[in-house]
Write a protein that holds these residues in place. Structure first.
Motif, PDB file in Angstrom:
ATOM      1  N   ASN A 107       7.208   9.500   3.029  1.00 47.66           N
ATOM      2  CA  ASN A 107       6.100   9.037   2.188  1.00 47.66           C
ATOM      3  C   ASN A 107       6.472   7.807   1.361  1.00 47.66           C
ATOM      4  O   ASN A 107       6.376   7.791   0.133  1.00 47.66           O
ATOM      5  CB  ASN A 107       5.635  10.158   1.246  1.00 47.66           C
ATOM      6  CG  ASN A 107       5.027  11.328   1.988  1.00 47.66           C
ATOM      7  OD1 ASN A 107       4.305  11.140   2.962  1.00 47.66           O
ATOM      8  ND2 ASN A 107       5.326  12.537   1.558  1.00 47.66           N
ATOM      9  N   ALA A 108       6.881   6.746   2.022  1.00 41.34           N
ATOM     10  CA  ALA A 108       7.313   5.547   1.304  1.00 41.34           C
ATOM     11  C   ALA A 108       7.184   4.317   2.189  1.00 41.34           C
ATOM     12  O   ALA A 108       7.182   4.407   3.421  1.00 41.34           O
ATOM     13  CB  ALA A 108       8.758   5.699   0.831  1.00 41.34           C
ATOM     14  N   TRP A 109       7.064   3.166   1.526  1.00 43.85           N
ATOM     15  CA  TRP A 109       7.087   1.893   2.234  1.00 43.85           C
ATOM     16  C   TRP A 109       8.515   1.429   2.399  1.00 43.85           C
ATOM     17  O   TRP A 109       9.301   1.447   1.446  1.00 43.85           O
ATOM     18  CB  TRP A 109       6.305   0.836   1.445  1.00 43.85           C
ATOM     19  CG  TRP A 109       4.821   0.977   1.573  1.00 43.85           C
ATOM     20  CD1 TRP A 109       3.977   1.544   0.665  1.00 43.85           C
ATOM     21  CD2 TRP A 109       4.006   0.558   2.672  1.00 43.85           C
ATOM     22  NE1 TRP A 109       2.691   1.510   1.125  1.00 43.85           N
ATOM     23  CE2 TRP A 109       2.674   0.897   2.353  1.00 43.85           C
ATOM     24  CE3 TRP A 109       4.284  -0.081   3.879  1.00 43.85           C
ATOM     25  CZ2 TRP A 109       1.617   0.625   3.209  1.00 43.85           C
ATOM     26  CZ3 TRP A 109       3.224  -0.360   4.730  1.00 43.85           C
ATOM     27  CH2 TRP A 109       1.914  -0.009   4.402  1.00 43.85           C
ATOM     28  N   TYR A 114       5.410   1.761   6.784  1.00 42.81           N
ATOM     29  CA  TYR A 114       5.232   2.989   6.015  1.00 42.81           C
ATOM     30  C   TYR A 114       5.662   4.196   6.841  1.00 42.81           C
ATOM     31  O   TYR A 114       5.309   4.308   8.021  1.00 42.81           O
ATOM     32  CB  TYR A 114       3.769   3.159   5.591  1.00 42.81           C
ATOM     33  CG  TYR A 114       3.570   4.289   4.614  1.00 42.81           C
ATOM     34  CD1 TYR A 114       3.906   4.135   3.277  1.00 42.81           C
ATOM     35  CD2 TYR A 114       3.072   5.513   5.040  1.00 42.81           C
ATOM     36  CE1 TYR A 114       3.746   5.172   2.381  1.00 42.81           C
ATOM     37  CE2 TYR A 114       2.910   6.560   4.151  1.00 42.81           C
ATOM     38  CZ  TYR A 114       3.239   6.382   2.818  1.00 42.81           C
ATOM     39  OH  TYR A 114       3.088   7.427   1.941  1.00 42.81           O
ATOM     40  N   VAL A 128      -3.177   5.122   5.784  1.00 37.64           N
ATOM     41  CA  VAL A 128      -2.424   5.134   4.536  1.00 37.64           C
ATOM     42  C   VAL A 128      -2.622   6.446   3.779  1.00 37.64           C
ATOM     43  O   VAL A 128      -2.234   6.559   2.626  1.00 37.64           O
ATOM     44  CB  VAL A 128      -2.837   3.945   3.638  1.00 37.64           C
ATOM     45  CG1 VAL A 128      -2.401   2.628   4.242  1.00 37.64           C
ATOM     46  CG2 VAL A 128      -4.347   3.954   3.396  1.00 37.64           C
ATOM     47  N   MET A 131       0.361   8.041   2.042  1.00 37.65           N
ATOM     48  CA  MET A 131       0.783   7.298   0.870  1.00 37.65           C
ATOM     49  C   MET A 131      -0.054   7.695  -0.345  1.00 37.65           C
ATOM     50  O   MET A 131       0.462   7.868  -1.449  1.00 37.65           O
ATOM     51  CB  MET A 131       0.680   5.800   1.140  1.00 37.65           C
ATOM     52  CG  MET A 131       1.192   4.929   0.011  1.00 37.65           C
ATOM     53  SD  MET A 131       1.322   3.200   0.493  1.00 37.65           S
ATOM     54  CE  MET A 131      -0.370   2.840   0.913  1.00 37.65           C
ATOM     55  N   TYR A 132      -1.368   7.858  -0.139  1.00 38.02           N
ATOM     56  CA  TYR A 132      -2.233   8.303  -1.229  1.00 38.02           C
ATOM     57  C   TYR A 132      -1.843   9.705  -1.701  1.00 38.02           C
ATOM     58  O   TYR A 132      -1.798   9.988  -2.900  1.00 38.02           O
ATOM     59  CB  TYR A 132      -3.692   8.321  -0.775  1.00 38.02           C
ATOM     60  CG  TYR A 132      -4.329   6.959  -0.634  1.00 38.02           C
ATOM     61  CD1 TYR A 132      -4.289   6.031  -1.672  1.00 38.02           C
ATOM     62  CD2 TYR A 132      -4.990   6.597   0.535  1.00 38.02           C
ATOM     63  CE1 TYR A 132      -4.883   4.786  -1.549  1.00 38.02           C
ATOM     64  CE2 TYR A 132      -5.593   5.350   0.664  1.00 38.02           C
ATOM     65  CZ  TYR A 132      -5.531   4.453  -0.377  1.00 38.02           C
ATOM     66  OH  TYR A 132      -6.125   3.218  -0.249  1.00 38.02           O
ATOM     67  N   TYR A 135       1.158   9.554  -3.812  1.00 37.76           N
ATOM     68  CA  TYR A 135       0.838   8.956  -5.115  1.00 37.76           C
ATOM     69  C   TYR A 135       0.168   9.985  -6.021  1.00 37.76           C
ATOM     70  O   TYR A 135       0.509  10.106  -7.206  1.00 37.76           O
ATOM     71  CB  TYR A 135      -0.077   7.752  -4.917  1.00 37.76           C
ATOM     72  CG  TYR A 135      -0.494   7.058  -6.195  1.00 37.76           C
ATOM     73  CD1 TYR A 135       0.229   5.984  -6.697  1.00 37.76           C
ATOM     74  CD2 TYR A 135      -1.630   7.468  -6.895  1.00 37.76           C
ATOM     75  CE1 TYR A 135      -0.153   5.343  -7.868  1.00 37.76           C
ATOM     76  CE2 TYR A 135      -2.026   6.836  -8.067  1.00 37.76           C
ATOM     77  CZ  TYR A 135      -1.284   5.772  -8.546  1.00 37.76           C
ATOM     78  OH  TYR A 135      -1.662   5.138  -9.709  1.00 37.76           O
ATOM     79  N   ALA A 179      -5.037   0.690  -1.570  1.00 38.59           N
ATOM     80  CA  ALA A 179      -3.639   0.415  -1.236  1.00 38.59           C
ATOM     81  C   ALA A 179      -3.543  -0.813  -0.362  1.00 38.59           C
ATOM     82  O   ALA A 179      -4.440  -1.116   0.424  1.00 38.59           O
ATOM     83  CB  ALA A 179      -3.005   1.609  -0.521  1.00 38.59           C
ATOM     84  N   GLU A 183       1.838  -1.045  -2.218  1.00 39.22           N
ATOM     85  CA  GLU A 183       1.637  -0.110  -3.313  1.00 39.22           C
ATOM     86  C   GLU A 183       0.226   0.454  -3.328  1.00 39.22           C
ATOM     87  O   GLU A 183      -0.693  -0.082  -2.720  1.00 39.22           O
ATOM     88  CB  GLU A 183       1.921  -0.796  -4.658  1.00 39.22           C
ATOM     89  CG  GLU A 183       0.958  -1.936  -4.955  1.00 39.22           C
ATOM     90  CD  GLU A 183       1.204  -2.589  -6.295  1.00 39.22           C
ATOM     91  OE1 GLU A 183       2.035  -2.074  -7.050  1.00 39.22           O
ATOM     92  OE2 GLU A 183       0.558  -3.621  -6.580  1.00 39.22           O
TER      93      GLU A 183
END
Length: 279
Positions: A107-109, A114, A128, A131-132, A135, A179, A183
């Motif tokens: 779960n990271a860039w 990603y 994405v 990623m959400y 977050y 996003a 980020e």
């Protein structure tokens, strides 16, 4: 003469001590030893187990002392051990990335790429959602009540609609996140009240927010709705809106019925995001 004899005795004694020390079993030298199709590392007569740093690289040995290679799940984390046993770090291993501590990143860039919850590179950059989710978990924790994904900014990529439980107010919050390749950021926070509803509305293949608002105070009432999407800076782009104010308390019930009928075609196929406590 006696002094000379004393010196000779001391030299002889020192030599005897040295011979005695050399004749003792010296500690075994640390060394790699091949064992079948794997390797072990012997140090002072025993084989190493667990994590060890040897010659600048980290290695892992199982309880039998055998050096491990390939992907290994150790103490709750995935590691990649090269063919020579050394731990990989700060590099891609296929579609997975291992960080400076050797653990597989999730779960990271990683630059412009990603990796999702399973650690794999998500080759479709439009996806994405993981990623959400990461977050929200990090920033909102247990306050998250609902997460919806929709392209509210009309840029071809999903934005994130998050319904949060209240902290100090008697009603919750609706946050919209967006996003890019680096980020997640908060676009806007929608005002919620006891008589506010929000829906996810679709028209001509595009997604919008439908806000329905009712306010009644001391015999007067206001009834309104707004259909809008968002710009990349969070500002609203209104597709349609209507506003009615009623000052005669005897007309409130009738106006609520009219308002309900007016909204019905929009909300019939819309998805509820948030409902006010009084609605």
């Amino acid at each position: 003469m006696k002094m000379k004899e004393n010196i000779i005795r001391k030299v002889v004694f020192a030599g005897a001590v040295l011979v005695s020390m050399l004749s003792m079993s010296a500690p075994a030298m640390a060394a790699w030893q091949q064992s079948g199709d794997t390797w072990k590392y012997e140090n002072n007569g025993t084989y190493l187990t667990g994590w060890w740093k040897i010659g600048g690289s980290r290695y892992y040995f199982d309880p039998e002392g055998r050096m491990l290679t390939d992907w290994q799940y150790l103490n709750g984390f995935w590691y990649y051990l090269n063919a020579d046993g050394s731990m990989a770090h700060d590099q891609w291993v296929g579609n997975y990335y291992v960080g400076s501590n050797g653990r597989m990143v999730r779960n990271a860039w990683i630059g412009e790429y990603y990796v999702g919850g399973d650690g794999a590179w998500i080759q479709d950059n439009q996806n994405v959602q993981p990623m959400y989710e990461a977050y929200c978990e990090q920033n909102y924790g247990s306050r998250v009540q609902k997460i919806l994904f929709a392209d509210i900014t009309h840029d071809g990529r999903d934005d994130c609609i998050v319904v949060l439980a209240p902290i100090t107010r008697a009603y919750g919050n609706v946050v919209i996140l967006t996003a890019d390749n680096t980020e997640v950021k908060c676009l806007t926070e929608l005002e919620c009240s006891f008589r506010t509803d929000f829906y996810l509305y679709e028209q001509n293949g595009k997604e919008y927010i439908l806000g329905a608002y009712i306010g009644i105070y001391q015999g007067s009432g206001t009834y309104s709705y707004e259909i809008f999407n968002l710009n990349s800076d969070g500002s609203r782009v209104c597709l349609e809106e209507a506003y009615v104010e009623v000052s005669d308390s005897s007309q409130i019930e009738k106006q609520e019925q009219i308002y309900s009928e007016m909204l019905s075609p929009y909300v019939r196929n819309a998805k509820l995001i948030y409902r006010g406590l009084d609605n």
